[in-house]
Design a protein around this motif. Structure first.
Motif, short mmCIF file in Angstrom:
data_model
loop_
_atom_site.label_atom_id
_atom_site.label_comp_id
_atom_site.label_asym_id
_atom_site.label_seq_id
_atom_site.Cartn_x
_atom_site.Cartn_y
_atom_site.Cartn_z
N THR A 112 30.31 -29.08 -60.99
CA THR A 112 29.10 -30.26 -60.62
C THR A 112 27.89 -30.12 -61.19
N ARG A 165 23.88 -33.33 -62.68
CA ARG A 165 24.20 -32.79 -61.21
C ARG A 165 25.13 -33.83 -60.43
N ALA A 166 26.16 -33.37 -59.57
CA ALA A 166 27.16 -34.01 -58.83
C ALA A 166 27.28 -33.61 -57.70
N ASP A 167 27.98 -34.24 -56.63
CA ASP A 167 28.63 -33.67 -55.57
C ASP A 167 30.14 -33.39 -55.95
N VAL A 168 30.62 -34.18 -56.61
CA VAL A 168 32.14 -34.17 -57.00
C VAL A 168 32.19 -34.51 -58.59
N HIS A 206 28.33 -39.37 -56.35
CA HIS A 206 27.01 -38.78 -56.16
C HIS A 206 26.11 -38.21 -57.27
N ASP A 253 27.18 -43.80 -57.31
CA ASP A 253 27.72 -43.24 -55.99
C ASP A 253 29.05 -42.60 -56.25
N GLN A 254 29.67 -43.77 -57.04
CA GLN A 254 31.23 -42.81 -57.35
C GLN A 254 31.82 -43.91 -58.50
#
Length: 313
Positions: free
Chosen positions: A87, A106-109, A129, A146-147
């Motif tokens: 991530t 940088r990402a949540d997933v 994200h 967002d996705q």
């Protein structure tokens, strides 16, 4: 010895001998047929698949414009069979921010997966994200999403499929934007730079497929951290595939010819030869058949001796 006793004594061995000869002939058939089965075929299915969460091809110029530092990185790039999930991605560029680590994404997933088997090949990516940065803009994101997801699916014998999906909002250089499907969107921020954004780039051929959720052409001049200009491309959520080779179709079996002519032939061949060929007999078949015939003749001889002995008696 009475005549009846002689007849019985000679007849019994002859019958047993003849029965044994017939049993030998019947047993030889299955043994020969068992060796005529088809051979198993193995081979490489030939399918391919790949996936990458983020790829950059950027040229970073320093303030003196005499030094160009390439920024060519890939996050979670995999080739089948493999998967990855990371991530955060940081890099170091000489001459930029004193050589300190620089965060690109940088990402949540951030998932990438590539799978291949004999029937299909599939590449898949997902970002949730996510924020992408370029040198010289440490506090301002190049893009935020967002996705996004991308998938490339290649099934043997079928038309490949490429698809991308964007859910939620998109922010470029601090400005929320509305993307047009099948086209490009230009974002200009005075004093910062320009970004041309393409949505859902997809392509297919008869055996391949490729998809990327977002493609950005970047041209920014931040004048910070000793960076003068950043130019190049950034790709988010890419997936590719190539179809496996279809399984070979088995050759149709030759139909049996059952037409027996009055002359005792099958087609253009004698019956004995035709039957031998259709059973799939090996080169040892004539010897087995010859031995069986010899046994039958021996049995017939024994029967003849029995009758002759009975006549003499």
């Amino acid at each position: 010895m009475p005549s009846s006793t002689v007849t019985t004594a000679l007849r019994t061995p002859a019958r047993r001998f003849a029965a044994a000869a017939v049993a030998t002939v019947l047993a030889a058939g299955p043994a020969v047929l068992a060796t005529a089965g088809p051979a198993a075929a193995t081979g490489d299915h030939g399918g391919k698949a790949g996936a990458v969460v983020l790829r950059t091809g950027l040229d970073v110029s320093l303030l003196n414009k005499t030094v160009n530092v390439p920024l060519a990185v890939a996050l979670n790039e995999v080739q089948a069979p493999a998967s990855a999930e990371k991530t955060a991605l940081t890099v170091k560029l000489d001459g930029v921010d004193g050589g300190q680590p620089f965060s690109v994404l940088r990402a949540d997933v951030a998932k990438a997966r590539a799978t291949v088997d004999a029937q299909k090949a599939e590449g898949f990516t997902q970002l949730v994200h996510a924020k992408v940065h370029v040198p010289g803009l440490p506090l301002l994101s190049l893009i935020e999403v967002d996705q996004v997801t991308s998938k490339a699916l290649c099934v043997a014998g079928k038309k490949p499929v490429a698809e991308s999906n964007l859910l939620g909002s998109v922010t470029v250089l601090g400005k929320k934007v509305t993307l047009s499907a099948g086209g490009t969107t230009e974002i200009k921020v005075p004093g910062v730079g320009d970004v041309t954004l393409g949505l859902s780039n997809r392509s297919t051929t008869s055996t391949t497929a490729a998809a990327s959720a977002l493609q950005l052409k970047v041209s920014v001049n931040p004048l910070k951290l000793n960076v003068a200009e950043v130019n190049g491309e950034v790709t988010l959520a890419g997936a590719t595939c190539e179809s496996p080779k279809p399984a070979p179709t088995p050759a149709p079996s030759k139909p049996a010819q059952d037409d027996v002519t009055p002359q005792g032939t099958k087609g253009d061949r004698p019956v004995a030869q035709a039957d031998l060929a259709e059973t799939g007999g090996s080169s040892s078949t004539p010897y087995i058949a010859g031995g069986a015939i010899a046994l039958l003749l021996a049995g017939a001889g024994a029967v003849a001796l029995t009758r002759r002995g009975r006549t003499r008696a």
